[in-house]
Scaffold this motif. Structure first.
Motif, PDB file in Angstrom:
ATOM      1  N   ILE A  90      -2.910   3.205   4.717  1.00  0.00           N
ATOM      2  CA  ILE A  90      -3.665   4.064   3.881  1.00  0.00           C
ATOM      3  C   ILE A  90      -4.882   4.814   5.038  1.00  0.00           C
ATOM      4  CG2 ILE A  90      -5.747   3.642   2.099  1.00  0.00           C
ATOM      5  CD1 ILE A  90      -4.441   1.478   0.755  1.00  0.00           C
TER       6      ILE A  90
ATOM      7  N   LEU B   1      -5.039  -2.224   5.314  1.00  0.00           N
ATOM      8  CA  LEU B   1      -5.337  -0.702   4.919  1.00  0.00           C
ATOM      9  C   LEU B   1      -5.069   0.336   6.194  1.00  0.00           C
ATOM     10  CD1 LEU B   1      -9.052  -1.426   3.610  1.00  0.00           C
ATOM     11  CD2 LEU B   1      -6.988  -0.894   2.286  1.00  0.00           C
TER      12      LEU B   1
ATOM     13  N   VAL C 123      -3.795  -2.045  -3.603  1.00  0.00           N
ATOM     14  CA  VAL C 123      -4.443  -2.691  -2.411  1.00  0.00           C
ATOM     15  C   VAL C 123      -5.844  -2.260  -1.938  1.00  0.00           C
ATOM     16  CG1 VAL C 123      -3.928  -2.585   0.137  1.00  0.00           C
ATOM     17  CG2 VAL C 123      -1.983  -2.605  -1.370  1.00  0.00           C
ATOM     18  N   LYS C 124      -6.229  -1.160  -2.203  1.00  0.00           N
ATOM     19  CA  LYS C 124      -7.768  -0.764  -1.970  1.00  0.00           C
ATOM     20  C   LYS C 124      -8.641  -1.629  -2.973  1.00  0.00           C
ATOM     21  CE  LYS C 124      -6.921   3.747  -2.431  1.00  0.00           C
ATOM     22  NZ  LYS C 124      -7.026   5.234  -2.238  1.00  0.00           N
TER      23      LYS C 124
ATOM     24  N   SER D 251       0.905  -1.334  -0.091  1.00  0.00           N
ATOM     25  CA  SER D 251      -0.111  -0.037  -0.058  1.00  0.00           C
ATOM     26  C   SER D 251       0.893   1.294  -0.036  1.00  0.00           C
ATOM     27  CB  SER D 251      -0.822   0.022   1.109  1.00  0.00           C
ATOM     28  OG  SER D 251      -0.139   0.215   2.368  1.00  0.00           O
TER      29      SER D 251
ATOM     30  N   PRO E  79      -0.977   1.911  -3.492  1.00  0.00           N
ATOM     31  CA  PRO E  79      -2.264   1.898  -2.688  1.00  0.00           C
ATOM     32  C   PRO E  79      -3.635   1.677  -3.451  1.00  0.00           C
ATOM     33  CG  PRO E  79      -1.542   4.145  -3.325  1.00  0.00           C
ATOM     34  CD  PRO E  79      -0.479   3.193  -3.642  1.00  0.00           C
TER      35      PRO E  79
END
Length: 267
Positions: free
Chosen positions: A265, A262, A238-239, A231, A235
């Motif tokens: 983030i 997360l 990953v999101k 991330s 990012p």
């Protein structure tokens, strides 16, 4: 290897003198991180070589330690493992490598992992096959050092490594499953980053996907940490993956992994 029964001291000064002596003689395993860090590896090395009538190996290995820019538990560990491997090869002493791999002392088994990682004669398939028993070791120290010992080779042979490790994700042993993510973490701990995975984390989906709802918290933590690493450079990947997993896998295990993944983030 037998399970550790002792609890271990909470600080170095609380380790009983006789326990520390036994650890330095290689007669027992360390019971926790405090003991692991307290072992005098040079003393343990000398005792190991004396007990096995290989004292001629001592000076070259100690010289290797002296030449280290920075002496930490891990750099000394690697220097000893590498040095013993070099001596065993030089003396055609495969018996000694077997002694290291099966030794009662966890730190000696840690040294043994470097005799695999530093062996240029082994291709990545043979390297991972030989390291797998160490990834299933009962001792936390051996499990941590074994992935460190082969990580450089994994990074150099990433496609093949991922192909092999993705098959390990269904292993019954949670320690072997955890190795697959811990060894390939894009950033990792106490080790060089794997740039290819920092930029292209999707390359490891064949490892990550089968573990998205793993029952073992040990594995869940590692998967979450892997994605948290990713991330920091990718990012959006990953999101999107976490969003996909949320829809696809409504389990408490997946929810836990997503939360861990997360955390940077969501800061």
């Amino acid at each position: 290897m037998t399970e550790i029964k002792r609890k271990g001291a909470r600080s170095t000064k609380d380790i009983p003198t006789e326990i520390l002596a036994q650890l330095n003689r290689g007669e027992i395993e360390t019971a926790n991180l405090v003991e692991w860090l307290a072992v005098d590896q040079k003393n343990l090395l000398e005792n190991l070589l004396t007990q096995n009538k290989r004292t001629d190996y001592l000076k070259p290995v100690l010289t290797k330690i002296e030449h280290l820019k920075k002496q930490t538990v891990n750099t000394i560990n690697e220097a000893i493992g590498t040095g013993l491997f070099e001596q065993a090869i030089k003396n055609k002493d495969s018996d000694f490598l077997t002694i290291l791999s099966n030794h009662k002392a966890d730190l000696v088994r840690c040294w043994a992992t470097y005799t695999i990682g530093k062996n240029e004669q082994l291709n990545i398939t043979e390297t991972l096959k030989q390291i797998q028993p160490f990834s299933a070791d009962n001792h936390f120290g051996v499990r941590e050092i074994c992935w460190l010992a082969v990580r450089t080779k994994i990074a150099q042979n990433l496609t093949k490594s991922i192909e092999i490790l993705s098959k390990w994700t269904t292993n019954q042993d949670e320690n072997i499953r955890r190795f697959t993510t811990e060894a390939t973490r894009p950033r990792g701990v106490w080790c060089e980053h794997i740039e290819e995975l920092k930029q292209n984390p999707e390359l490891a989906l064949s490892i990550l996907e089968p573990l998205k709802s793993d029952k073992s918290k040990y594995v869940q933590d590692s998967v979450g940490n892997w994605l948290n690493d990713a991330s920091k450079t990718q990012p959006n990947f990953v999101k999107e993956l976490c969003k996909h997993w949320e829809q696809e896998s409504d389990t408490k295990e997946t929810k836990y992994i997503i939360k861990k993944a997360l955390r940077t983030i969501n800061k």
